[in-house]
Design a protein around this motif. Structure first.
Motif, mmCIF file in Angstrom:
data_model
loop_
_atom_site.group_PDB
_atom_site.id
_atom_site.type_symbol
_atom_site.label_atom_id
_atom_site.label_comp_id
_atom_site.label_asym_id
_atom_site.label_seq_id
_atom_site.Cartn_x
_atom_site.Cartn_y
_atom_site.Cartn_z
ATOM 1 N N UNK A 83 0.835 -1.204 0.000
ATOM 2 C CA UNK A 83 0.000 0.000 0.000
ATOM 3 C C UNK A 83 0.871 1.256 0.000
ATOM 4 N N UNK A 84 0.255 2.368 -0.372
ATOM 5 C CA UNK A 84 0.909 3.663 -0.310
ATOM 6 C C UNK A 84 0.513 4.378 0.979
ATOM 7 N N UNK A 85 1.445 5.145 1.523
ATOM 8 C CA UNK A 85 1.176 5.989 2.691
ATOM 9 C C UNK A 85 2.116 7.183 2.630
ATOM 10 N N UNK A 86 1.759 8.238 3.323
ATOM 11 C CA UNK A 86 2.546 9.474 3.250
ATOM 12 C C UNK A 86 3.881 9.380 3.984
ATOM 13 N N UNK A 87 3.993 8.459 4.942
ATOM 14 C CA UNK A 87 5.225 8.344 5.734
ATOM 15 C C UNK A 87 5.250 6.977 6.422
#
Length: 90
Positions: A53-57
């Motif tokens: 998954x993608x996440x900001x940090x």
């Protein structure tokens, strides 16, 4: 946004684990709707699985993983890694 990988290993019996799979799948659908491009699956040849998954940090990724029903119900041990993509599709 950076990509992250949660690699997990089941630590409960299959019946207990399977009770929480529908909630896990619903959670992944919520992540997809929120723009995290989440994908989840399991290893065909052995126990365990993975969520990408993608996440900001890294902190945001850890919060996402900690909110996963499989983690909340202590069904899995996991490792969390940032995945650095070498080449993007053209």
């Amino acid at each position: 946004m950076p990509w992250f990988v949660k690699i997990e290993r089941g630590i409960v019996d299959k019946q207990t684990f399977d009770q929480h799979v529908p909630a896990h799948c619903a959670y992944v659908r919520k992540l997809i709707a929120a723009g995290h491009q989440a994908r989840t699956g399991y290893w065909a040849e052995r126990g365990g699985g993975m969520m990408l998954f993608e996440a900001s940090s890294l902190a945001a990724a850890k919060a996402i993983v900690e909110a996963d029903p499989l983690v909340q119900h202590q069904c899995v041990h996991y490792e969390l890694h940032e995945w650095c993509i070498v080449e993007e599709p053209r």
